[in-house]
Design an enzyme around this catalytic site. Structure first.
Site, mmCIF file in Angstrom:
data_model
loop_
_atom_site.group_PDB
_atom_site.id
_atom_site.type_symbol
_atom_site.label_atom_id
_atom_site.label_comp_id
_atom_site.label_asym_id
_atom_site.label_seq_id
_atom_site.Cartn_x
_atom_site.Cartn_y
_atom_site.Cartn_z
ATOM 1 N N ASN A 45 -12.515 0.875 0.672
ATOM 2 C CA ASN A 45 -12.766 1.414 2.015
ATOM 3 C C ASN A 45 -12.302 2.861 2.084
ATOM 4 O O ASN A 45 -11.820 3.410 1.104
ATOM 5 C CB ASN A 45 -12.072 0.542 3.069
ATOM 6 N N ASP A 72 -10.184 -7.800 2.801
ATOM 7 C CA ASP A 72 -10.046 -9.198 3.229
ATOM 8 C C ASP A 72 -10.691 -10.144 2.224
ATOM 9 O O ASP A 72 -10.367 -11.323 2.170
ATOM 10 C CB ASP A 72 -10.707 -9.387 4.598
ATOM 11 N N LYS A 86 -20.677 -5.053 -17.529
ATOM 12 C CA LYS A 86 -21.408 -4.374 -16.455
ATOM 13 C C LYS A 86 -22.601 -5.217 -16.015
ATOM 14 O O LYS A 86 -23.362 -5.705 -16.869
ATOM 15 C CB LYS A 86 -21.890 -3.012 -16.981
ATOM 16 N N PHE A 101 -1.001 -2.756 11.634
ATOM 17 C CA PHE A 101 -1.982 -1.810 12.173
ATOM 18 C C PHE A 101 -3.283 -2.574 12.325
ATOM 19 O O PHE A 101 -3.550 -3.505 11.558
ATOM 20 C CB PHE A 101 -2.188 -0.635 11.207
ATOM 21 N N LYS A 133 -4.491 -10.393 16.491
ATOM 22 C CA LYS A 133 -3.796 -10.221 15.196
ATOM 23 C C LYS A 133 -2.286 -10.267 15.388
ATOM 24 O O LYS A 133 -1.562 -10.840 14.572
ATOM 25 C CB LYS A 133 -4.206 -8.895 14.543
ATOM 26 N N LYS A 167 -0.668 -13.365 13.416
ATOM 27 C CA LYS A 167 0.121 -13.001 12.224
ATOM 28 C C LYS A 167 1.612 -12.934 12.535
ATOM 29 O O LYS A 167 2.398 -12.515 11.681
ATOM 30 C CB LYS A 167 -0.371 -11.658 11.667
HETATM 31 O O1 PMT Z 1 -5.241 5.842 5.435
HETATM 32 P P1 PMT Z 1 -5.808 6.708 6.539
HETATM 33 O O2 PMT Z 1 -7.074 7.409 6.109
HETATM 34 O O3 PMT Z 1 -4.784 7.658 7.105
HETATM 35 O O4 PMT Z 1 -6.265 5.749 7.731
HETATM 36 C C1 PMT Z 1 -5.307 5.041 8.450
HETATM 37 C C2 PMT Z 1 -5.795 3.617 8.786
HETATM 38 C C3 PMT Z 1 -6.970 3.710 9.751
HETATM 39 C C4 PMT Z 1 -6.203 2.880 7.520
HETATM 40 C C5 PMT Z 1 -4.550 2.903 9.434
HETATM 41 O O5 PMT Z 1 -4.176 3.582 10.601
HETATM 42 C C6 PMT Z 1 -4.883 1.448 9.791
HETATM 43 O O6 PMT Z 1 -5.394 1.149 10.839
HETATM 44 N N1 PMT Z 1 -4.552 0.509 8.853
HETATM 45 C C7 PMT Z 1 -4.916 -0.918 8.969
HETATM 46 C C8 PMT Z 1 -6.367 -1.040 8.674
HETATM 47 C C9 PMT Z 1 -6.908 -2.427 8.634
HETATM 48 O O7 PMT Z 1 -7.658 -2.664 7.771
HETATM 49 O O8 PMT Z 1 -6.461 -3.278 9.519
HETATM 50 P P2 PMT Z 1 -6.938 -4.843 9.582
HETATM 51 O O9 PMT Z 1 -7.296 -5.046 10.985
HETATM 52 O O10 PMT Z 1 -7.934 -5.200 8.550
HETATM 53 O O11 PMT Z 1 -5.614 -5.577 9.197
HETATM 54 C C10 PMT Z 1 -4.601 -5.906 10.154
HETATM 55 C C11 PMT Z 1 -3.250 -5.833 9.496
HETATM 56 O O12 PMT Z 1 -3.161 -6.810 8.448
HETATM 57 C C12 PMT Z 1 -2.933 -4.519 8.851
HETATM 58 O O13 PMT Z 1 -1.565 -4.260 9.082
HETATM 59 C C13 PMT Z 1 -3.207 -4.746 7.361
HETATM 60 O O14 PMT Z 1 -2.393 -3.910 6.538
HETATM 61 C C14 PMT Z 1 -2.839 -6.220 7.227
HETATM 62 N N2 PMT Z 1 -3.572 -6.967 6.198
HETATM 63 C C15 PMT Z 1 -4.913 -7.136 6.278
HETATM 64 C C16 PMT Z 1 -5.564 -7.911 5.340
HETATM 65 C C17 PMT Z 1 -4.815 -8.514 4.298
HETATM 66 N N3 PMT Z 1 -5.416 -9.250 3.364
HETATM 67 N N4 PMT Z 1 -3.494 -8.317 4.227
HETATM 68 C C18 PMT Z 1 -2.862 -7.562 5.152
HETATM 69 O O15 PMT Z 1 -1.632 -7.379 5.070
#
Ligand code: PMT
Length: 381
Positions: free
Chosen positions: A176, A245, A255, A292, A306, A310
């Site tokens: 991403n 995810d 390949k 986040f 979330k 979580k």
């Molecule tokens: O890196 P930058 O370019 O500065 O951009 C910052 C950002 C937009 C990436 C950052 O501010 C942000 O929002 N990060 C979380 C992005 C995200 O993918 O969130 P999510 O909604 O998919 O996940 C929710 C939370 O679960 C997050 O804290 C994530 O780290 C965590 N997570 C998600 C999936 C997973 N398998 N394990 C996790 O720990």
């Protein structure tokens, strides 16, 4: 100015441009009614040293006071902000790294040098930070009234940053647009506020922050392993990484060939939920867990879900549809959601400023937790 600095620029130039006297030697301006380094130290709100050479860092670290600046440093009781500048090899030298560590542990603040072409002709980290960044950080410190000292001293903060990468075959992958900027800003801000910081980072193009233990990973599984093996002694976990995810259920060893096909189907399987595992850890105790949420629709509802599902203490919801915010830019806009349902809306601002707001909220949560546990102990007795 140190004597060495006057080899580059005359004190008169600084006097003329700033309209202020320049002090170089201990005995240049003898005013016997006051001891100059003591009186200057008492007048200051902040001691800013820019550019700081490897030599000055070493003298500060070891308490050598053999000229005006180093004597002023020892008599100063105010916050210290240092903007280092030196050759890349001097910056990377173990002696300089050790001195930086001592100064950070002492609670001093740093504006890290940039990466690029240096006066000596070499290329790398060590260029003096941009003057605007130094001024910004100085003003920031003054505004935050740091008289109370670094408010995260004693905390170990584990932060994830950047993207994770999931291989489809030896040449292709799913990832991403996360640049790591938000997570690195958090790591630097937490370090500058006195915390011990461990940063688990997916592949990014940012130099590892000095004074932060940085662990580089690629896949979600690697990030999960790196987090779970270090989370034990952390007091705060911040999940800022954009974690995949899903990953290909069986990445191809060779390949993948087109072989005349017009479409292919790749089966994906769920990855480890890193933050969920940290939050559900039976040994979590009083650890604060902050997530986040990057959302393109129903921002607050999705973030709230979330937060609850979580078991997080706080979630920082960023609206990635906002122009100039979110992935791979320098600014961000967010709402912080607390477990009690209250929210703090934060306007568009630099990722560093937003990081400070998130840390302010974490400091508030730590204080609340400690107050609650003290009153619980009093009630128990
Ligand atoms: O890196 P930058 O370019 O500065 O951009 C910052 C950002 C937009 C990436 C950052 O501010 C942000 O929002 N990060 C979380 C992005 C995200 O993918 O969130 P999510 O909604 O998919 O996940 C929710 C939370 O679960 C997050 O804290 C994530 O780290 C965590 N997570 C998600 C999936 C997973 N398998 N394990 C996790 O720990």
């Amino acid at each position: 100015m140190t004597r060495h600095a006057t080899e580059f620029v005359q004190p008169l130039t600084f006097e003329a441009l700033s309209g202020n006297p320049v002090v170089v030697g201990m005995f240049d301006r003898p005013d016997y009614s006051k001891i100059e380094h003591i009186s200057l130290a008492r007048q200051a709100d902040l001691l800013l040293v820019a550019p700081a050479t490897a030599n000055i860092l070493a003298k500060f670290a070891h308490g050598i006071a053999d000229d005006f600046l180093t004597t002023l440093y020892l008599s100063n009781t105010r916050p210290v902000l240092i903007a280092p500048a030196m050759n890349v090899e001097m910056w990377n030298h173990p002696a300089t790294r050790a001195n930086l560590e001592i100064l950070r542990e002492r609670g001093h603040y740093f504006v890290n040098p940039g990466v690029g072409y240096q006066a000596c002709g070499e290329v790398g980290e060590g260029r003096l930070a941009e003057p605007e960044d130094i001024v910004h950080q100085a003003l920031h410190l003054l505004q935050r009234k740091l008289e109370t000292g670094p408010d995260l001293a004693g905390e170990h903060i584990l932060i994830t940053a950047g993207p994770t990468v999931e291989d489809l075959d030896p040449v292709r992958f799913i990832t991403n647009r996360s640049s790591g900027k938000m997570g690195y800003a958090l790591a630097e801000a937490a370090r500058d506020r006195g915390a011990r910081v461990t940063l688990i980072s997916g592949p990014v193009r940012i130099a590892p922050p000095a004074g932060v233990e940085t662990v580089s990973v690629r896949s979600t599984r690697q990030m999960y392993d790196a987090v779970m093996s270090r989370v034990g002694d952390s007091s705060v976990f911040i999940g800022c990484a954009a974690v995949a995810d899903f990953r290909p259920a069986s990445p191809a060893v060779q390949k993948i060939k087109k072989l005349g096909r017009q479409s292919i189907t790749i089966e994906l399987e769920a990855t480890e939920d890193i933050i969920g595992s940290v939050a559900r850890d039976p040994q979590r105790n009083s650890r604060i867990v902050v997530g986040f949420a990057a959302e393109s629709q129903s921002l607050l509802d999705n973030a709230e879900t979330k937060l609850r599902e979580k078991s997080l203490d706080l979630i920082v919801a960023n609206d990635i549809t906002r122009e100039g915010a979110g992935f791979d830019v320098d600014n961000n806009v967010a709402t912080i959601l607390r477990r009690d349902g209250s929210r703090i809306e934060l306007p568009l601002q630099s990722k560093r400023d937003l990081a400070e707001k998130v840390l302010d909220e974490i400091v508030g949560t730590i204080k609340q937790g400690r107050t609650a546990s003290v009153s619980a102990q009093v009630t128990d007795q």
